[in-house]
Scaffold this motif. Structure first.
Motif, PDB file in Angstrom:
ATOM      1  N   TRP A 115     -30.595  32.537   3.127  1.00 40.79           N
ATOM      2  CA  TRP A 115     -29.429  31.776   3.560  1.00 40.79           C
ATOM      3  C   TRP A 115     -28.415  31.810   2.425  1.00 40.79           C
ATOM      4  N   THR A 158     -26.460  16.457   5.352  1.00 41.24           N
ATOM      5  CA  THR A 158     -25.932  17.323   6.400  1.00 41.24           C
ATOM      6  C   THR A 158     -24.712  16.659   7.029  1.00 41.24           C
ATOM      7  N   VAL A 198     -28.591  19.106  -1.819  1.00 43.25           N
ATOM      8  CA  VAL A 198     -28.378  20.268  -0.964  1.00 43.25           C
ATOM      9  C   VAL A 198     -27.528  19.828   0.222  1.00 43.25           C
ATOM     10  N   LEU A 210     -26.235  30.885  -0.440  1.00 41.64           N
ATOM     11  CA  LEU A 210     -26.441  29.704  -1.273  1.00 41.64           C
ATOM     12  C   LEU A 210     -25.419  29.674  -2.404  1.00 41.64           C
ATOM     13  N   PHE A 239     -34.898  26.319   3.297  1.00 40.61           N
ATOM     14  CA  PHE A 239     -34.109  25.968   2.132  1.00 40.61           C
ATOM     15  C   PHE A 239     -34.733  26.540   0.849  1.00 40.61           C
ATOM     16  N   ALA A 256     -25.748  20.923   3.747  1.00 41.77           N
ATOM     17  CA  ALA A 256     -25.836  21.933   4.800  1.00 41.77           C
ATOM     18  C   ALA A 256     -25.123  21.451   6.059  1.00 41.77           C
ATOM     19  N   TYR A 257     -24.860  22.387   6.949  1.00 39.74           N
ATOM     20  CA  TYR A 257     -24.204  22.072   8.211  1.00 39.74           C
ATOM     21  C   TYR A 257     -25.145  21.255   9.090  1.00 39.74           C
ATOM     22  N   LYS A 298     -23.636  28.755   5.337  1.00 37.47           N
ATOM     23  CA  LYS A 298     -23.891  28.691   3.894  1.00 37.47           C
ATOM     24  C   LYS A 298     -24.467  27.323   3.526  1.00 37.47           C
ATOM     25  N   ILE A 299     -25.036  27.252   2.352  1.00 34.93           N
ATOM     26  CA  ILE A 299     -25.586  26.009   1.816  1.00 34.93           C
ATOM     27  C   ILE A 299     -24.973  25.774   0.447  1.00 34.93           C
ATOM     28  N   LEU A 355     -19.084  24.632   6.047  1.00 43.05           N
ATOM     29  CA  LEU A 355     -20.510  24.743   5.725  1.00 43.05           C
ATOM     30  C   LEU A 355     -21.256  25.703   6.642  1.00 43.05           C
TER      31      LEU A 355
END
Length: 462
Positions: A54, A144, A93, A56, A116, A95-96, A153-154, A150
């Motif tokens: 993913w 999230t 972290v 990052l 992740f 994220a979407y 991507k993270i 987002l």
């Protein structure tokens, strides 16, 4: 999660997001199979877990360097708290998600989810300090939120880096992040750019990053330059910062200077124009790199297939063979001594008891003697080869644990002692690795064609 389960999950995800990488999963499966066969990977390990599939982006830096403000601006929502003091003391972290409101989950959500980059990070934390692996929530959290920026991507926001109070665990996680990331932004506070104030941070962050194999993915960002350039000394501020970076070996490359335009108060119009021009140019360059991490990640995953293939061909397997040949020579020497000892027993028996005459006149005795000699030789051979292999493993354990494990697997009692000396040793494996390298290059060419077609389709018509 077993390697097979991980392959299936990756293929499912990639079929929706980036189908061109599906073939790469099969390439990694082949690499895993080779590494498992020779003991270079544990049976439950996979090379697919050593790279982020993913995209990052990691954002590291000192306290009050403006990391959170930058993240909120990029996402378009207030996800991270900001302030002059340390606000977040965990790696976050981002994220979407499906909710418009920010949802915060504990670190165990990351430790248990292979999507992740912190999957099973508790094991690494435990290696640093016993008992800390169970306290993963102290080090990590997941947030999230529904935000277009987002998608695909993270982001990872680090706790403010204070080298004086930094623990080994945080350093281990930071190193893990740099290894796994497609892009790393290291933020510094322009109010403290001088080498003295930055020395510890530079040593731990920049010094480590510069020595990284993929140092081009690391960007160094001097933030809040508006607060230090009120006397029209922008070049002096940037120059001081660049000298500090150079002291750690960064002589050129990805260095940028920005500030938060909405929070700035610059009275000098000429200075304001210069700072805005510099900020917008550098911010656009940073954002451009962030927006194309998906492309860079795809190339990195395919390139890693070639890198792993070459590593196995040119380093891992040759070194393993060298150790196996050394072991086989030691076994030969031990067998020779064992035969010499048995021969000495036969000679003494002949001299004292006319052993050969007894064997000649009594076939039953001769058969029993031959069987006893065979048992002694067999037991002695397998005992000695096992002890010699264990001694070799112990010697290798500290300097190369992976190689020590491989030696242990390749010296099992059923494996021929002299196989590594054969000219055909691992010949099929080498051919497979060469084919993988060729396939990786062809896939990169396909990736080139795909992105070239995208650019042509996106180009405005004449």
């Amino acid at each position: 999660m077993t390697p097979s389960e991980r392959y299936a999950q990756l293929k499912k995800h990639l079929s929706e997001e980036n189908p061109i990488l599906i073939d790469a999963v099969d390439h990694y499966r082949t690499l895993d199979s080779i590494a498992h066969r020779y003991g270079l990977l544990d049976d439950e390990e996979s090379y697919t877990a050593h790279i982020s599939w993913w995209p990052l982006i990691s954002i590291l830096g000192t306290f009050s360097a403006g990391k959170s403000t930058f993240i909120n601006h990029y996402i378009g929502k207030t996800v991270q708290q900001s302030g002059n003091q340390a606000v977040d003391d965990k790696f976050t972290v981002i994220a979407y998600g499906e909710n418009d409101e920010v949802t915060t989950l504990p670190g165990m959500a990351l430790d248990a989810d292979p999507r992740f980059p912190f999957y099973n990070i508790s094991n690494e934390i435990e290696e640093v300090e016993k008992g800390e692996g169970e306290r993963v929530n102290l080090y990590l959290q997941l947030k999230t939120v529904r935000a277009d920026a987002l998608k695909g991507k993270i982001l990872i926001d680090s706790p403010g880096f204070d080298a004086d109070s930094q623990r080994d665990t945080i350093l281990r996680i930071t190193s893990h992040i740099i290894d796994m990331s497609d892009l790393v932004l290291i933020f510094f506070d322009a109010r403290h750019p001088e080498p003295g104030a930055m020395r510890d941070t530079l040593e731990h962050l920049v010094g480590t990053a510069v020595r990284h194999n993929d140092a081009d993915k690391i960007l160094y960002v001097l933030n809040q330059i508006d607060t230090t350039s009120k006397e029209d000394n922008l070049e002096d501020v940037i120059g001081s910062w660049q000298r500090a970076l150079a002291s750690q070996g960064l002589v050129a490359g990805n260095t940028f200077a920005i500030y938060n335009e909405s929070a700035a108060s610059i009275e000098n119009d000429s200075l304001k124009e210069r700072l805005e021009r510099k900020m917008k140019t550098d911010l656009a360059a940073i954002t451009h790199r962030m927006d194309k991490v998906s492309i860079e990640r795809a190339y990195r995953i395919l390139r890693q297939v070639e890198n792993l293939s070459k590593s196995l061909q040119n380093d891992r397997l040759p070194k393993l063979r060298e150790q196996l040949v050394r072991w086989s020579r030691q076994v030969l020497f031990a067998d020779t001594l064992l035969l010499a000892l048995l021969a000495a027993v036969v000679i003494v028996g002949e001299m004292q008891f006319d052993l050969m005459g007894t064997i000649t006149t009594s076939p039953l005795f001769g058969g029993l003697a031959a069987a006893a000699a065979t048992v002694v030789l067999g037991y002695g051979h397998f005992t000695l080869r096992g002890k010699l292999a264990a001694r070799l493993q112990r010697r290798l354990q500290n300097e190369d644990p992976e190689l020590a494990r491989a030696v242990g697997k390749m010296t099992k009692w059923w494996r021929p002692v002299w196989s590594a000396r054969s000219g055909n040793w691992a010949k099929t494996t080498y051919r497979t690795l060469e084919n993988l390298t060729d396939k990786s290059r062809r896939n990169i060419q396909k990736l080139n064609d795909t992105f070239l077609r995208r650019r042509e389709s996106d180009a405005p018509a004449d």
